[in-house]
Design a protein around this motif. Structure first.
Motif, PDB file in Angstrom:
ATOM      1  N   GLY A  18       0.821  -1.218   0.000  1.00 17.28           N
ATOM      2  CA  GLY A  18       0.000   0.000   0.000  1.00 17.28           C
ATOM      3  C   GLY A  18       0.846   1.256   0.000  1.00 17.28           C
ATOM      4  N   VAL A  19       1.969   1.223   0.721  1.00 23.52           N
ATOM      5  CA  VAL A  19       2.893   2.355   0.735  1.00 23.52           C
ATOM      6  C   VAL A  19       3.423   2.601  -0.677  1.00 23.52           C
ATOM      7  CG1 VAL A  19       5.175   3.135   1.520  1.00 23.52           C
ATOM      8  CG2 VAL A  19       3.549   2.168   3.166  1.00 23.52           C
ATOM      9  N   GLY A  20       3.852   1.538  -1.346  1.00 21.03           N
ATOM     10  CA  GLY A  20       4.377   1.672  -2.696  1.00 21.03           C
ATOM     11  C   GLY A  20       3.346   2.227  -3.659  1.00 21.03           C
ATOM     12  N   LEU A  21       2.116   1.713  -3.570  1.00 24.64           N
ATOM     13  CA  LEU A  21       1.054   2.202  -4.458  1.00 24.64           C
ATOM     14  C   LEU A  21       0.752   3.674  -4.194  1.00 24.64           C
ATOM     15  CD1 LEU A  21      -1.352  -0.875  -4.354  1.00 24.64           C
ATOM     16  CD2 LEU A  21       0.021  -0.103  -6.305  1.00 24.64           C
ATOM     17  N   ALA A  22       0.664   4.042  -2.917  1.00 23.44           N
ATOM     18  CA  ALA A  22       0.376   5.438  -2.577  1.00 23.44           C
ATOM     19  C   ALA A  22       1.497   6.359  -3.058  1.00 23.44           C
ATOM     20  CB  ALA A  22       0.160   5.587  -1.070  1.00 23.44           C
ATOM     21  N   LEU A  23       2.750   5.934  -2.869  1.00 22.36           N
ATOM     22  CA  LEU A  23       3.870   6.752  -3.328  1.00 22.36           C
ATOM     23  C   LEU A  23       3.850   6.929  -4.838  1.00 22.36           C
ATOM     24  CD1 LEU A  23       6.693   5.341  -1.046  1.00 22.36           C
ATOM     25  CD2 LEU A  23       5.859   7.712  -1.059  1.00 22.36           C
ATOM     26  N   ASN A  24       3.602   5.837  -5.576  1.00 21.08           N
ATOM     27  CA  ASN A  24       3.527   5.944  -7.028  1.00 21.08           C
ATOM     28  C   ASN A  24       2.399   6.888  -7.431  1.00 21.08           C
ATOM     29  OD1 ASN A  24       4.454   4.901  -9.758  1.00 21.08           O
ATOM     30  ND2 ASN A  24       2.260   4.486  -9.830  1.00 21.08           N
ATOM     31  N   ASN A  25       1.242   6.759  -6.796  1.00 20.40           N
ATOM     32  CA  ASN A  25       0.114   7.621  -7.133  1.00 20.40           C
ATOM     33  C   ASN A  25       0.399   9.084  -6.784  1.00 20.40           C
ATOM     34  OD1 ASN A  25      -1.404   5.551  -8.215  1.00 20.40           O
ATOM     35  ND2 ASN A  25      -2.386   5.068  -6.280  1.00 20.40           N
ATOM     36  N   ILE A  40       9.561  12.833  -9.204  1.00 21.82           N
ATOM     37  CA  ILE A  40      10.737  11.965  -9.241  1.00 21.82           C
ATOM     38  C   ILE A  40      11.030  11.406  -7.855  1.00 21.82           C
ATOM     39  CG2 ILE A  40      13.250  11.977  -9.561  1.00 21.82           C
ATOM     40  CD1 ILE A  40      12.701  13.936 -11.958  1.00 21.82           C
ATOM     41  N   ALA A  41      10.963  12.260  -6.846  1.00 20.63           N
ATOM     42  CA  ALA A  41      11.231  11.801  -5.472  1.00 20.63           C
ATOM     43  C   ALA A  41      10.236  10.725  -5.045  1.00 20.63           C
ATOM     44  CB  ALA A  41      11.186  12.987  -4.509  1.00 20.63           C
ATOM     45  N   ARG A  42       8.968  10.918  -5.349  1.00 19.47           N
ATOM     46  CA  ARG A  42       7.949   9.922  -4.974  1.00 19.47           C
ATOM     47  C   ARG A  42       8.146   8.619  -5.737  1.00 19.47           C
ATOM     48  NH1 ARG A  42       5.965  11.004  -0.075  1.00 19.47           N
ATOM     49  NH2 ARG A  42       5.001  13.041   0.002  1.00 19.47           N
ATOM     50  N   TYR A  43       8.446   8.715  -7.030  1.00 20.06           N
ATOM     51  CA  TYR A  43       8.677   7.504  -7.812  1.00 20.06           C
ATOM     52  C   TYR A  43       9.895   6.746  -7.283  1.00 20.06           C
ATOM     53  CZ  TYR A  43       5.450   9.359 -11.379  1.00 20.06           C
ATOM     54  OH  TYR A  43       4.358   9.834 -12.055  1.00 20.06           O
ATOM     55  N   GLU A  44      10.927   7.465  -6.926  1.00 21.91           N
ATOM     56  CA  GLU A  44      12.122   6.792  -6.396  1.00 21.91           C
ATOM     57  C   GLU A  44      11.821   6.095  -5.073  1.00 21.91           C
ATOM     58  OE1 GLU A  44      14.912  10.049  -6.485  1.00 21.91           O
ATOM     59  OE2 GLU A  44      15.764   9.339  -8.388  1.00 21.91           O
ATOM     60  N   GLU A  45      11.018   6.744  -4.227  1.00 24.16           N
ATOM     61  CA  GLU A  45      10.611   6.101  -2.964  1.00 24.16           C
ATOM     62  C   GLU A  45       9.800   4.842  -3.243  1.00 24.16           C
ATOM     63  OE1 GLU A  45       9.147   8.654   0.428  1.00 24.16           O
ATOM     64  OE2 GLU A  45       9.169  10.150  -1.186  1.00 24.16           O
ATOM     65  N   ALA A  46       8.861   4.935  -4.184  1.00 22.89           N
ATOM     66  CA  ALA A  46       8.034   3.775  -4.523  1.00 22.89           C
ATOM     67  C   ALA A  46       8.894   2.655  -5.095  1.00 22.89           C
ATOM     68  CB  ALA A  46       6.946   4.170  -5.524  1.00 22.89           C
ATOM     69  N   LEU A  47       9.826   3.006  -5.955  1.00 21.70           N
ATOM     70  CA  LEU A  47      10.698   1.999  -6.559  1.00 21.70           C
ATOM     71  C   LEU A  47      11.497   1.258  -5.499  1.00 21.70           C
ATOM     72  CD1 LEU A  47      11.514   0.786  -9.243  1.00 21.70           C
ATOM     73  CD2 LEU A  47      13.273   2.548  -9.438  1.00 21.70           C
ATOM     74  N   ALA A  48      11.960   1.974  -4.492  1.00 23.05           N
ATOM     75  CA  ALA A  48      12.698   1.334  -3.397  1.00 23.05           C
ATOM     76  C   ALA A  48      11.809   0.317  -2.671  1.00 23.05           C
ATOM     77  CB  ALA A  48      13.226   2.384  -2.419  1.00 23.05           C
ATOM     78  N   VAL A  49      10.546   0.651  -2.489  1.00 25.38           N
ATOM     79  CA  VAL A  49       9.609  -0.279  -1.843  1.00 25.38           C
ATOM     80  C   VAL A  49       9.437  -1.520  -2.709  1.00 25.38           C
ATOM     81  CG1 VAL A  49       7.192  -0.626  -1.155  1.00 25.38           C
ATOM     82  CG2 VAL A  49       8.373   1.504  -0.552  1.00 25.38           C
ATOM     83  N   TRP A  50       9.231  -1.328  -4.010  1.00 24.43           N
ATOM     84  CA  TRP A  50       9.023  -2.472  -4.908  1.00 24.43           C
ATOM     85  C   TRP A  50      10.256  -3.372  -4.948  1.00 24.43           C
ATOM     86  CZ3 TRP A  50       4.372  -2.333  -4.455  1.00 24.43           C
ATOM     87  CH2 TRP A  50       3.548  -1.277  -4.816  1.00 24.43           C
ATOM     88  N   GLN A  51      11.426  -2.771  -4.875  1.00 22.68           N
ATOM     89  CA  GLN A  51      12.650  -3.573  -4.893  1.00 22.68           C
ATOM     90  C   GLN A  51      12.769  -4.413  -3.625  1.00 22.68           C
ATOM     91  OE1 GLN A  51      15.406  -0.408  -5.808  1.00 22.68           O
ATOM     92  NE2 GLN A  51      15.241  -0.774  -8.000  1.00 22.68           N
ATOM     93  N   ARG A  56       8.240  -7.093  -9.233  1.00 19.85           N
ATOM     94  CA  ARG A  56       8.766  -6.653 -10.526  1.00 19.85           C
ATOM     95  C   ARG A  56       7.735  -5.922 -11.373  1.00 19.85           C
ATOM     96  NH1 ARG A  56      12.665 -11.800 -11.835  1.00 19.85           N
ATOM     97  NH2 ARG A  56      13.864 -11.557  -9.937  1.00 19.85           N
ATOM     98  N   LEU A  57       6.484  -6.322 -11.277  1.00 19.41           N
ATOM     99  CA  LEU A  57       5.448  -5.670 -12.070  1.00 19.41           C
ATOM    100  C   LEU A  57       5.285  -4.212 -11.654  1.00 19.41           C
ATOM    101  CD1 LEU A  57       3.200  -5.798 -14.194  1.00 19.41           C
ATOM    102  CD2 LEU A  57       1.664  -6.532 -12.369  1.00 19.41           C
ATOM    103  N   ASN A  58       5.101  -3.966 -10.360  1.00 19.54           N
ATOM    104  CA  ASN A  58       4.953  -2.592  -9.903  1.00 19.54           C
ATOM    105  C   ASN A  58       6.254  -1.812 -10.045  1.00 19.54           C
ATOM    106  OD1 ASN A  58       2.189  -2.092  -9.140  1.00 19.54           O
ATOM    107  ND2 ASN A  58       2.479  -3.667  -7.593  1.00 19.54           N
ATOM    108  N   ALA A  59       7.386  -2.493  -9.920  1.00 20.60           N
ATOM    109  CA  ALA A  59       8.671  -1.818 -10.136  1.00 20.60           C
ATOM    110  C   ALA A  59       8.765  -1.333 -11.579  1.00 20.60           C
ATOM    111  CB  ALA A  59       9.831  -2.747  -9.803  1.00 20.60           C
ATOM    112  N   ALA A  60       8.318  -2.155 -12.516  1.00 20.23           N
ATOM    113  CA  ALA A  60       8.363  -1.765 -13.932  1.00 20.23           C
ATOM    114  C   ALA A  60       7.456  -0.569 -14.198  1.00 20.23           C
ATOM    115  CB  ALA A  60       7.972  -2.946 -14.815  1.00 20.23           C
ATOM    116  N   LEU A  61       6.262  -0.585 -13.618  1.00 17.65           N
ATOM    117  CA  LEU A  61       5.335   0.531 -13.785  1.00 17.65           C
ATOM    118  C   LEU A  61       5.936   1.818 -13.223  1.00 17.65           C
ATOM    119  CD1 LEU A  61       2.497   1.727 -14.400  1.00 17.65           C
ATOM    120  CD2 LEU A  61       1.883   1.029 -12.082  1.00 17.65           C
ATOM    121  N   THR A  62       6.482   1.721 -12.027  1.00 17.64           N
ATOM    122  CA  THR A  62       7.066   2.904 -11.396  1.00 17.64           C
ATOM    123  C   THR A  62       8.303   3.364 -12.158  1.00 17.64           C
ATOM    124  OG1 THR A  62       6.174   2.263  -9.248  1.00 17.64           O
ATOM    125  CG2 THR A  62       8.011   3.811  -9.237  1.00 17.64           C
TER     126      THR A  62
END
Length: 181
Positions: A18-25, A40-51, A56-62
């Motif tokens: 949920g944190v990753g989804l909220a950050l991406n959104n 960019i900052a939010r996407y990078e935070e979300a990407l760190a969560v996905w990693q 991999r699916l949400n990481a690719a989207l982000t």
């Protein structure tokens, strides 16, 4: 405000997905408002969560969203890092996205023919893996191509497009890096 509240709630509950989804959104909202640094900052935070979650699916989207924001920001160092990382991961879709972003940077820098070459490479990569651009991105690319067609003589445009379309992934990456170095 709702995504910010959702982020706080997901953090409180320990719900990393949920944190990753909220950050991406939140990144999407910032991007749509033209606040590229916040996006960019939010996407990078979300990407760190996905990693961390190995999602991999949400990481690719982000990563897609991040690459688009980086390209629009004109940050050539980050574009170079994104291109290298995606090529190293074998992410041909990501390489195509990043090449298109670098093409936009090249166009803004007065390198119209090189921009056409990069867009040709990106189109070839997308064709090879059977994907097309989402409509918003297609519209943006069509506008860029129309601008480039006005700037580059027809024969030179066709030559640059064909050269780009015929490049290997590695050659396209080298071409993209040459533009931004």
């Amino acid at each position: 405000a709702l995504y910010q509240e959702a982020l706080a709630s997901h953090r409180e509950l320990g719900d990393q997905r949920g944190v990753g989804l909220a950050l991406n959104n939140l990144g999407v909202v910032a991007y749509s408002q033209g606040d590229l640094s916040r996006a960019i900052a939010r996407y990078e935070e979300a990407l760190a969560v996905w990693q961390v979650l190995d999602d991999r699916l949400n990481a690719a989207l982000t990563q897609h969203n991040l690459a688009e924001a980086i390209a629009d920001s004109g940050d050539v160092a980050r574009a170079a890092a994104s291109l290298t990382a995606r090529a190293d991961q074998g992410d041909r879709s990501g390489v195509a996205e990043t090449l298109a972003g670098i093409a936009a940077i090249a166009s803004r820098s007065g390198l119209a023919a090189r921009a056409v070459t990069l867009l040709g490479s990106a189109a070839a990569l997308r064709h090879a893996i059977g994907i097309s651009l989402p409509s918003a991105e297609q519209g943006r690319q069509d506008r860029l191509l129309a601008t480039l067609r006005r700037q580059v003589p027809a024969a030179e445009f066709d030559h640059a497009w064909t050269a780009g379309y015929g490049m290997t992934v590695h050659a396209a990456v080298r071409e993209g890096m040459a533009v931004i170095e």
